[in-house]
Design an enzyme around this catalytic site. Sequence first.
Site, short mmCIF file in Angstrom:
data_model
loop_
_atom_site.label_atom_id
_atom_site.label_comp_id
_atom_site.label_asym_id
_atom_site.label_seq_id
_atom_site.Cartn_x
_atom_site.Cartn_y
_atom_site.Cartn_z
N CYS A 38 -43.01 -37.51 6.79
CA CYS A 38 -41.92 -37.40 6.08
C CYS A 38 -40.92 -38.54 6.38
CB CYS A 38 -41.20 -35.93 6.41
SG CYS A 38 -42.38 -34.52 6.27
N ARG A 61 -44.64 -44.75 4.69
CA ARG A 61 -44.92 -43.62 5.79
C ARG A 61 -45.93 -42.75 5.14
NH1 ARG A 61 -40.92 -43.20 10.23
NH2 ARG A 61 -41.51 -40.79 10.16
N TRP A 77 -44.23 -35.08 3.25
CA TRP A 77 -45.54 -35.02 3.34
C TRP A 77 -46.23 -33.63 3.85
CZ3 TRP A 77 -49.38 -34.70 7.22
CH2 TRP A 77 -50.54 -35.16 6.90
N ASN A 83 -38.08 -33.31 9.36
CA ASN A 83 -39.54 -34.08 9.81
C ASN A 83 -39.74 -33.25 10.92
OD1 ASN A 83 -38.85 -35.96 7.92
ND2 ASN A 83 -38.88 -37.67 9.35
N GLY A 84 -41.35 -33.13 10.78
CA GLY A 84 -41.93 -32.24 11.99
C GLY A 84 -42.36 -30.85 11.59
N GLU A 134 -64.19 -49.48 13.16
CA GLU A 134 -62.89 -49.76 12.63
C GLU A 134 -63.15 -50.44 11.09
OE1 GLU A 134 -59.81 -49.45 13.18
OE2 GLU A 134 -58.91 -50.89 12.19
N LYS A 189 -61.30 -48.70 7.94
CA LYS A 189 -60.86 -49.40 6.86
C LYS A 189 -61.18 -48.86 5.55
CE LYS A 189 -57.69 -49.97 8.73
NZ LYS A 189 -57.55 -50.15 10.00
N GLU A 223 -60.46 -45.27 4.21
CA GLU A 223 -59.03 -45.09 4.10
C GLU A 223 -58.47 -45.74 2.53
OE1 GLU A 223 -57.67 -47.31 7.75
OE2 GLU A 223 -56.07 -45.80 7.55
N HIS A 243 -82.67 -42.82 14.84
CA HIS A 243 -82.41 -41.24 15.21
C HIS A 243 -81.69 -40.49 14.32
CE1 HIS A 243 -83.82 -42.47 19.30
NE2 HIS A 243 -82.97 -43.43 19.06
N LYS A 250 -48.15 -43.33 7.65
CA LYS A 250 -48.26 -44.48 8.64
C LYS A 250 -48.14 -43.89 10.15
CE LYS A 250 -48.25 -48.81 9.92
NZ LYS A 250 -49.75 -49.25 10.25
C1 F6R Z 1 -55.82 -46.48 10.38
C2 F6R Z 1 -54.47 -46.12 11.04
C3 F6R Z 1 -54.57 -44.83 11.63
C4 F6R Z 1 -53.85 -45.04 13.01
C5 F6R Z 1 -53.51 -43.88 13.84
C6 F6R Z 1 -52.78 -43.91 15.07
O1 F6R Z 1 -55.63 -47.56 9.83
O2 F6R Z 1 -53.41 -46.69 10.87
O3 F6R Z 1 -55.76 -44.37 12.03
O4 F6R Z 1 -54.34 -45.93 13.65
O5 F6R Z 1 -52.88 -42.82 13.02
O6 F6R Z 1 -51.44 -44.39 15.17
P1 F6R Z 1 -50.58 -45.29 16.02
O7 F6R Z 1 -51.51 -46.55 16.49
O8 F6R Z 1 -49.36 -45.45 15.41
O9 F6R Z 1 -50.70 -44.12 16.99
#
Ligand code: F6R
Length: 610
Positions: A2, A27, A75, A99-100, A483, A487, A490, A506, A605
């Site tokens: 949010c 976000r 959100w 927020n929260g 990773e 990506k 996502e 396995h 985000k």
């Molecule tokens: C993936 C992504 C998320 C963040 C995760 C942790 O692309 O952005 O998986 O890496 O939410 O976020 P931070 O690094 O801000 O603690």
Amino acid sequence: MCGIIAAVAKRDVADILLEGLQRLEYRGYDSAGIAIIDSEANFTRHRRLGKVQILADDVKEQNIKGGTGIAHTRWATHGVPSENNAHPHLSRQIALVHNGIIENHQALREDLIKKGYLFESETDTEVIAHLIDAEFERSGSLFDAVQTCIPKLKGSYAIVIFDITDPSRIIAARSGSPIVVGLGNGENFVASDQLALLHLTQRFMFLEEGDIAEITDKEIHVFNNLGDLVQREIQESNPEQDICEKGPFRHFMQKEIFEQPKALLNTIQGRLSETQVITPSFGTDAASIFSKIEHIQIVACGTSYNAGLTAKYWFESLSRVSCDVEIASEFRYRHFIARPNTLFLTLSQSGETADTLAALRLAKEKDFLCTMSICNVARSSLVRESDIVFLTHAGREIGVASTKAFTTQLIALLMLVTSIGKEKKHLDDKTELSIVQALHALPQHIEEALTFDKEIEKLAKNFTNKQHSLFLGRGALYPIAMEAALKLKEISYIHAEAYAAGELKHGPLALVDAQMPVVVIAPNNDLLDKLKSNIEEVRARGGELILFTDKTTAFQKDKNIKIIALPYVNELIAPIYFTVPMQLLAYHVALIKGTDVDQPRNLAKAVTVE
Ligand code: F6R
């Protein structure tokens, strides 16, 4: 997650608030709303499901006037995305955004229902509005009502409230979610993220945990959790660092991928000499603390967790210190044993990830040698609460999919590994020199990797009609495969799984057929021959192989093997280098799929709730 923006001004603020919401779109959100009063206390509220632009069109059509207002992007956590659940929420005279998460909302809701309150939404937020309303009715002071209600809330919150009959002030409070006050001339603003206010002011005051602030157009009074009036420092923002335009790029993610050489350079600058990692860049006490470390416990989420997994290989092979890496949401809810002289290390882009922050707070109560964070946001909670901080200078990351934050975390980790190894006398000068030289060379190598963009764009077509994919790697390249898979998932919504290549037989080999793209990260290193056997296993089952390798490996293309051969780099930095083509692959596949690259569905985000 949010987003909040609010204003108390003499001018009309609807456009300002909507622009602020647009700046917060990165976000992640599913609905948006705004509530405004003019100087005669004429009040309007608008809420819409979907993009901020839908709300903005609506507000424009209605020609909404007024100088005091609050706005929000939601959100969904409690209750589906809907107009009714969108903020601001009302309770008689009270308008509120939040927020929260309020963990005890159910008990509070039942209590309020008994008192006669009717609920219009399924949210935990509406509970706060009614709770404050009940106190406000009793005391007649909005500030006192907020102060009395705050201790009744369990969970995390940033809230902004106003009385819809009084345009003179807004109240903001924080616990667990950030709030920043923006100082204007004869007007003041509040937001959950400084970015929402950068079009309005360069002067900011960051509220601390437990603070409640009363804000008028001329004054800001902040009270701490003991109720004492306190001064919070006013900080100037750095316009160059805070810039958030796409420039010639189509998406923020693309821009951020291409910014990596600069981000890496900024992260090493002043922290590496020609021959050495400068240990005091980790803090004045770093050398003495590092020499005592016997174990490292890394805790992080998502992409940052993948950076931690990569660092484990480096810690154990280069600095010869044992290292465990754990997902924050797991770590915080299990019984863990802190080994003697353990460095507790959190990794985070935002520094506000709820689980990572909770893990840090837990660690501070235990017997760790020291807490440290590697973080990209200087004014974040994680930075404020860690004993040692090392900032990655990636610059603001807007794309939800993390790119430059990851590679700068990796370069920071490799510097940390070197420093700890050196202070423990486990790593000799020659090894340090070769790491430092490799680190200095890295930004230029990343420039070279970026020139493969067009080739990777062509390759991305292989994913056009695919539902699933596998990513393989070995050693420190295995977390990079993780990773890469994250990506792709996502931003393209294609199911992607990463495996340590040796695990293939396995189980996952059963999935391999002509419909399964199998991406292998295969640079020339000690494990290449092992990896070649794994590649043959896939090939023998008709899998569609896509190899990311370097020019020294001499893999042969054929109709089932596509190859991207990058220039060779020192294997120490190969995990960072090979990340870049993986990011480009995910980006181009997402373009083909036509997804919302910068704001993928259901994602946020900064994950500031559990
Ligand atoms: C993936 C992504 C998320 C963040 C995760 C942790 O692309 O952005 O998986 O890496 O939410 O976020 P931070 O690094 O801000 O603690």
